[in-house]
Design an enzyme around this catalytic site. Structure first.
Site, short mmCIF file in Angstrom:
data_model
loop_
_atom_site.label_atom_id
_atom_site.label_comp_id
_atom_site.label_asym_id
_atom_site.label_seq_id
_atom_site.Cartn_x
_atom_site.Cartn_y
_atom_site.Cartn_z
N GLY A 93 -22.35 91.24 -10.72
CA GLY A 93 -22.79 90.72 -9.72
C GLY A 93 -22.43 89.30 -9.62
N GLN B 210 -24.36 80.55 -7.80
CA GLN B 210 -24.25 80.07 -9.22
C GLN B 210 -22.76 79.59 -9.20
OE1 GLN B 210 -24.59 85.04 -10.14
NE2 GLN B 210 -25.26 83.88 -12.22
N CYS C 269 -26.65 87.18 -17.69
CA CYS C 269 -26.38 86.23 -17.28
C CYS C 269 -25.63 86.07 -17.49
CB CYS C 269 -27.36 85.64 -16.47
SG CYS C 269 -27.27 84.93 -14.76
N LEU C 270 -24.67 85.36 -15.76
CA LEU C 270 -23.45 84.75 -16.10
C LEU C 270 -23.73 83.24 -17.01
CD1 LEU C 270 -20.69 86.44 -14.18
CD2 LEU C 270 -20.41 86.16 -16.15
N HIS D 33 -31.47 91.07 -9.38
CA HIS D 33 -30.87 89.94 -10.60
C HIS D 33 -30.70 88.93 -9.15
CE1 HIS D 33 -29.32 88.63 -14.16
NE2 HIS D 33 -28.56 87.89 -13.04
N GLU D 34 -30.01 89.31 -8.36
CA GLU D 34 -28.87 88.51 -7.62
C GLU D 34 -30.09 87.82 -6.48
OE1 GLU D 34 -26.05 88.03 -9.53
OE2 GLU D 34 -25.47 89.64 -10.20
N HIS E 239 -32.30 84.70 -7.86
CA HIS E 239 -31.01 83.84 -8.35
C HIS E 239 -30.78 82.92 -6.76
CE1 HIS E 239 -28.92 84.00 -11.91
NE2 HIS E 239 -28.26 85.03 -11.64
O1 GNR Z 1 -22.51 90.44 -15.26
C1 GNR Z 1 -23.86 91.00 -14.82
N1 GNR Z 1 -24.16 92.22 -15.91
C2 GNR Z 1 -25.64 92.43 -15.75
C3 GNR Z 1 -26.03 93.15 -16.65
C4 GNR Z 1 -27.40 93.24 -16.92
C5 GNR Z 1 -28.00 92.72 -15.55
C6 GNR Z 1 -27.67 92.52 -14.64
C7 GNR Z 1 -26.09 91.35 -14.33
S1 GNR Z 1 -25.78 90.68 -13.54
C8 GNR Z 1 -24.52 89.73 -14.20
C9 GNR Z 1 -23.71 89.10 -13.96
C10 GNR Z 1 -25.20 87.94 -12.85
O2 GNR Z 1 -25.10 86.53 -13.56
N2 GNR Z 1 -25.26 87.64 -12.07
O3 GNR Z 1 -25.93 87.42 -11.17
NI NI Z 2 -27.05 86.22 -12.94
#
Ligand code: GNR
Ligand code: NI
Length: 172
Positions: free
Chosen positions: A46, A51, A92-93, A134-135, A138
């Site tokens: 995601g 980001q 998270c990236l 999670h997104e 952000h």
């Molecule tokens: O790539 C991603 N893997 C992930 C794994 C577990 C819970 C959430 C994520 S999201 C993350 C990509 C990201 O940072 N999205 O904002």
């Molecule tokens: Ni993230």
């Protein structure tokens, strides 16, 4: 292919509020394309526009194993379906190299618009539910480390600041 640079925590731009999208135009289409390229390139499941330093309420996701099921959410809203909570290890990236369990609602209703502006709804569970929450965090200026104790969060922050100052020490 236009993968863009991903902001790394504790970059203050990850806290900048994100504006709703009003125009479903060519600019939105090319933003989504760059976001998908960035997500697949990373690789991640995601990505929120914030980001890549674009402060609009746009998310791309692909939780499929085949990596060919792109989902786009514009102006998403999330509602807890009250089916309990579940703790899943998140990454998270924008927080490269750290994986930490986060407890969230297990099943959520997502209301969003597609890239043309059509409204749609989706009941999300499993990884889709984890990722969309999670997104959307952000988009609200939140990062998953905000759920950790201050001590753990500061340890992660210090390591990331250090690894950016000394790229040879980077873990991820
Ligand atoms: O790539 C991603 N893997 C992930 C794994 C577990 C819970 C959430 C994520 S999201 C993350 C990509 C990201 O940072 N999205 O904002
Ligand atoms: Ni993230």
């Amino acid at each position: 292919m236009s993968a863009r640079k991903i902001l790394i925590y504790p970059d203050p731009r990850l806290r900048t509020p994100c504006e709703p999208v009003a125009e479903f135009d060519q600019a939105l289409e090319s933003l989504v394309k760059d976001m998908a390229d960035t997500m697949y390139d990373a690789p991640g499941i995601g990505l929120a526009a914030i980001q890549i330093n674009v402060h609009k309420r746009v998310i791309v996701m692909d939780v499929s194993e085949s990596r060919n099921q792109l989902q786009v959410f514009v102006n998403p809203e999330i509602f807890d379906l009250n089916q309990g909570t579940r703790e899943v290890e998140e990454g998270c990236l924008s927080v490269p190299g750290f994986f930490v369990p986060v407890k969230r609602p297990e099943k959520v209703l997502v209301k969003a618009q597609d890239i043309q502006g059509n409204h749609f709804e989706l009941e999300a569970d499993e990884m889709t539910a984890v990722c969309i929450q999670h997104e959307v965090d952000h988009l609200d200026g939140k990062v998953f480390v905000d759920y950790l104790s201050r001590m753990k969060r500061e340890r992660i922050r210090d390591k990331l600041v250090k690894s950016q100052a000394e790229p040879e020490a980077r873990v991820a």
